[in-house]
Write an enzyme that holds these catalytic residues in place. Structure first.
Site, PDB file in Angstrom:
ATOM      1  CG  MET A  36      -0.991  51.179  25.107  1.00  0.00           C
ATOM      2  SD  MET A  36       0.313  50.963  26.323  1.00  0.00           S
ATOM      3  CE  MET A  36      -0.477  51.538  27.804  1.00  0.00           C
ATOM      4  CB  CYS A  37      -6.446  53.412  24.921  1.00  0.00           C
ATOM      5  SG  CYS A  37      -7.730  52.219  25.297  1.00  0.00           S
ATOM      6  N   GLY A  38      -6.270  54.038  27.674  1.00  0.00           N
ATOM      7  CA  GLY A  38      -6.483  54.152  29.110  1.00  0.00           C
ATOM      8  C   GLY A  38      -7.066  52.890  29.732  1.00  0.00           C
ATOM      9  CB  SER A  64      -4.980  49.782  28.271  1.00  0.00           C
ATOM     10  OG  SER A  64      -5.215  49.340  26.949  1.00  0.00           O
ATOM     11  CD1 TRP A  65      -2.661  55.408  32.198  1.00  0.00           C
ATOM     12  CD2 TRP A  65      -0.699  54.784  31.346  1.00  0.00           C
ATOM     13  NE1 TRP A  65      -1.680  56.149  32.805  1.00  0.00           N
ATOM     14  CE2 TRP A  65      -0.468  55.786  32.296  1.00  0.00           C
ATOM     15  CE3 TRP A  65       0.386  54.225  30.686  1.00  0.00           C
ATOM     16  CZ2 TRP A  65       0.798  56.250  32.592  1.00  0.00           C
ATOM     17  CZ3 TRP A  65       1.650  54.699  30.985  1.00  0.00           C
ATOM     18  CH2 TRP A  65       1.840  55.698  31.925  1.00  0.00           C
TER      19      TRP A  65
END
Length: 85
Positions: A36-38, A64-65
């Site tokens: 996951m990321c932004g 994600s985030w």
């Protein structure tokens, strides 16, 4: 994402990527990794890099985030000295 690429913008060799990701995810197997990321873009790149490295079976949390943070009841881990809820 940049650490997956050489200076020409191409993926590093499978062996190099395997060493890099194996060090990062140890002691867990690839099947236990969730990227996951932004927004999901970098996470997709890392998932593909792991596949190139022969570390198959990781998953993508596409929301994600940006999706996770919308629900105030979801846990958030924080670094020492920072708040979390």
């Amino acid at each position: 994402m940049q650490s997956n690429l050489d200076r020409n913008g191409l993926f590093l060799s499978p062996d190099h990527l395997r060493r890099q990701f194996s060090d990062l995810i140890a002691p867990w197997p690839a099947e236990r990794v969730v990227h996951m990321c932004g927004s999901g873009v970098t996470a997709c790149h890392n998932l593909l890099a792991m596949e190139i490295a022969g570390l198959s079976g990781s998953k993508l949390y596409a929301g994600s985030w940006s999706e996770w943070i919308r629900n105030k009841n979801r846990p958030i881990a924080a670094m020492k000295g920072r708040q979390s809820h």
